[in-house]
Design an enzyme around this catalytic site. Structure first.
Site, PDB file in Angstrom:
ATOM      1  N   THR A 224      32.816  31.747  31.943  1.00 17.60           N
ATOM      2  CA  THR A 224      32.464  33.033  31.358  1.00 17.60           C
ATOM      3  C   THR A 224      31.661  32.827  30.074  1.00 17.60           C
ATOM      4  O   THR A 224      31.821  31.809  29.417  1.00 17.60           O
ATOM      5  CB  THR A 224      33.786  33.739  31.011  1.00 17.60           C
TER       6      THR A 224
ATOM      7  N   ARG B 290      37.884  40.519  44.589  1.00 19.37           N
ATOM      8  CA  ARG B 290      38.695  40.091  43.444  1.00 19.37           C
ATOM      9  C   ARG B 290      38.034  40.581  42.150  1.00 19.37           C
ATOM     10  O   ARG B 290      36.813  40.524  41.982  1.00 19.37           O
ATOM     11  CB  ARG B 290      38.797  38.564  43.455  1.00 19.37           C
ATOM     12  N   VAL B 291      38.831  41.091  41.215  1.00 18.72           N
ATOM     13  CA  VAL B 291      38.304  41.646  39.966  1.00 18.72           C
ATOM     14  C   VAL B 291      38.623  40.698  38.808  1.00 18.72           C
ATOM     15  O   VAL B 291      39.776  40.295  38.624  1.00 18.72           O
ATOM     16  CB  VAL B 291      38.888  43.059  39.705  1.00 18.72           C
ATOM     17  N   SER B 292      37.591  40.349  38.057  1.00 20.10           N
ATOM     18  CA  SER B 292      37.726  39.466  36.895  1.00 20.10           C
ATOM     19  C   SER B 292      38.327  40.228  35.708  1.00 20.10           C
ATOM     20  O   SER B 292      38.260  41.452  35.637  1.00 20.10           O
ATOM     21  CB  SER B 292      36.330  38.970  36.526  1.00 20.10           C
TER      22      SER B 292
ATOM     23  N   THR C 187      38.040  33.849  27.942  1.00 21.57           N
ATOM     24  CA  THR C 187      37.519  33.041  29.033  1.00 21.57           C
ATOM     25  C   THR C 187      38.675  32.255  29.640  1.00 21.57           C
ATOM     26  O   THR C 187      39.717  32.081  29.000  1.00 21.57           O
ATOM     27  CB  THR C 187      36.403  32.096  28.527  1.00 21.57           C
ATOM     28  N   GLY C 188      38.474  31.789  30.870  1.00 24.61           N
ATOM     29  CA  GLY C 188      39.544  31.067  31.556  1.00 24.61           C
ATOM     30  C   GLY C 188      39.890  31.774  32.851  1.00 24.61           C
ATOM     31  O   GLY C 188      39.097  32.553  33.380  1.00 24.61           O
TER      32      GLY C 188
HETATM   33  N1  GLY Z   1      37.509  34.793  33.255  1.00 29.19           N
HETATM   34  C1  GLY Z   1      36.634  34.931  34.346  1.00 29.19           C
HETATM   35  C2  GLY Z   1      37.272  35.160  35.624  1.00 29.19           C
HETATM   36  O1  GLY Z   1      38.379  34.713  35.876  1.00 29.19           O
HETATM   37  O2  GLY Z   1      36.695  35.810  36.449  1.00 29.19           O
END
Ligand code: GLY
Length: 310
Positions: free
Chosen positions: A173, A201-203, A222-223
C-alpha cells in the site's frame, strides 16, 4: 502566504517482509525521497494539506515500485482492482473508491468524491464515475507483476500477501499524511490490495480503519487489511490523540495491542503539534518523512516490532 506552522510530511510505500539487500534500500529510498522532496516543497509554498496528499499519492501510484496504481498486484483471477481514500482533517470528511479498475490514479477519484453527497463508491459505481469524468482508460499492469502472479499461481497462491519488497521492486500500500502551513491535516492511502485475493475482497485502505484524519491527527496504514480492520488502527490512533494522549503514547498503545494479537501491519502518523511517527509489527515499513529541517526514513530500522517518533 505567511507560514504560521512548520509543515510536516510523512509517506509510506508499504510494510511487510524484509528489504533484501542494500540495492533494495537505495532504490526504495530514492523513490520515497523524490516524493518527499516534491510534496514538501509544495507545502512550503503554501499548498493545502489535502492537495499535497493527493499529489503525493499520485506520485506513489505512478511509481511501479509500489503496489498502488501502476504496479498494482493482481488478484486471484488475474485482474487488478485498486482502492484509495482521502480524509480531509479540517472538514473531518472521508471519501474513497473500492476495487476500481482501468484508471491511472484512484486517489483522484477519492479527491473528486470529497465534494459529492455519495462519498465511497465500489466497483460498478467507481467505473461509472471514471466514465462520467471521461478519464482515459489505463492499464496499471506491469510485466513484473504479471510474472509474479504466474509464479504464485503455480504455487496455488499459497502466500498470505504478495511480497512487499524485493531487490529491485517493492509492493505494498502507499500513503501520505501532511500538516500544512495553516495547521491543517490530511491523509490519503491507495493500494492494489493483498495480491491473489478472491474477487470482491475489500481492502482496509478505503475505510477509516486504514486511513483517517481529523483536526488533531492523521494516519495511513499498511499491511494485511484484515488485521488493520480488526484493530480499526487508523481511527483508533487518531481518536486516542483526540482524547488527549500524545502521538507517541497513542502509537505505543495501539501497536502493543496489535502485537499482542499477532497482527501484521504498520502505520504512519502526524499530529497537529507537528509530531511525526510510524509504527510496525511487520518486519519493515517503507516510511520517509520531512520534519522541516531534514528528511529521514525507516528503511534500516530493525525487524522487531517498534514505534518511532521524530
Ligand atoms: N492494506 C492493503 C490490503 O490489505 O489490501
Amino acid at each position: 502566504m505567511e507560514s504560521q506552522v512548520q509543515p510536516k510530511l510523512i509517506i509510506h510505500g508499504g510494510a511487510g517482509s524484509s528489504l533484501k539487500g542494500k540495492g533494495g534500500v537505495q532504490v526504495v529510498r530514492s523513490s520515497l525521497y523524490q516524493v518527499v522532496d516534491a510534496v514538501y516543497g509544495m507545502l512550503l509554498d503554501g499548498c493545502a494539506a489535502r492537495d499535497a496528499v493527493v499529489q503525493g499519492c499520485r506520485m506513489l501510484e505512478d511509481d511501479p515500485l509500489f503496489n498502488a496504481g501502476t504496479g498494482s498486484v493482481l488478484q486471484s483471477d488475474g485482474q487488478i482492482r485498486m482502492s484509495a481514500s482521502l480524509m480531509d482533517g479540517v472538514a473531518s470528511r472521508f471519501s474513497g473508491v473500492i476495487n476500481v479498475s482501468r484508471v491511472q490514479n484512484p486517489i483522484e477519484l477519492a479527491e473528486f468524491l470529497q465534494t459529492s453527497p455519495d462519498r465511497v463508491l465500489s466497483d460498478l459505481g467507481a467505473a461509472e464515475l471514471v466514465r462520467e469524468l471521461r478519464l482515459a482508460l489505463y492499464d496499471p499492469l506491469t510485466d513484473q507483476r504479471f510474472q509474479e502472479w504466474l509464479a504464485d499461481r503455480s504455487d496455488n497462491f499459497n502466500r498470505k500477501m504478495a511480497d512487499v519488497v524485493s531487490e529491485s521492486a517493492g509492493r505494498g500500500t502507499i500513503g501520505v499524511v501532511a500538516l500544512d502551513s495553516m495547521g491543517r491535516l490530511a491523509a490519503g492511502t491507495s493500494t492494489g490490495g493483498k495480491g491473489f485475493e478472491r474477487i470482491g475482497r475489500v481492502s482496509d485502505s478505503a475505510t477509516p480503519a486504514g486511513n483517517y484524519a481529523n483536526a488533531n491527527a492523521g494516519v495511513s496504514c499498511t499491511g494485511i487489511g484484515e488485521d488493520i480492520l480488526d484493530e480499526c488502527l487508523a481511527a483508533k490512533i487518531v481518536v486516542r490523540v483526540t482524547d488527549g494522549l500524545s502521538l507517541r503514547e497513542s502509537l505505543a498503545r495501539s501497536f502493543a495491542e496489535a502485537q499482542s494479537r499477532n497482527r501484521d501491519l504498520g502505520a504512519i502518523a502526524l499530529d497537529a503539534t507537528g509530531a511525526i511517527g510510524w509504527g510496525k509489527t511487520s518486519e519493515v515499513i517503507l516510511a520517509a518523512f520531512h520534519d522541516g529541517v531534514s528528511r529521514g526514513d525507516s528503511l534500516e530500522a530493525g525487524p522487531e516490532p517498534q514505534v518511532f517518533i521524530v
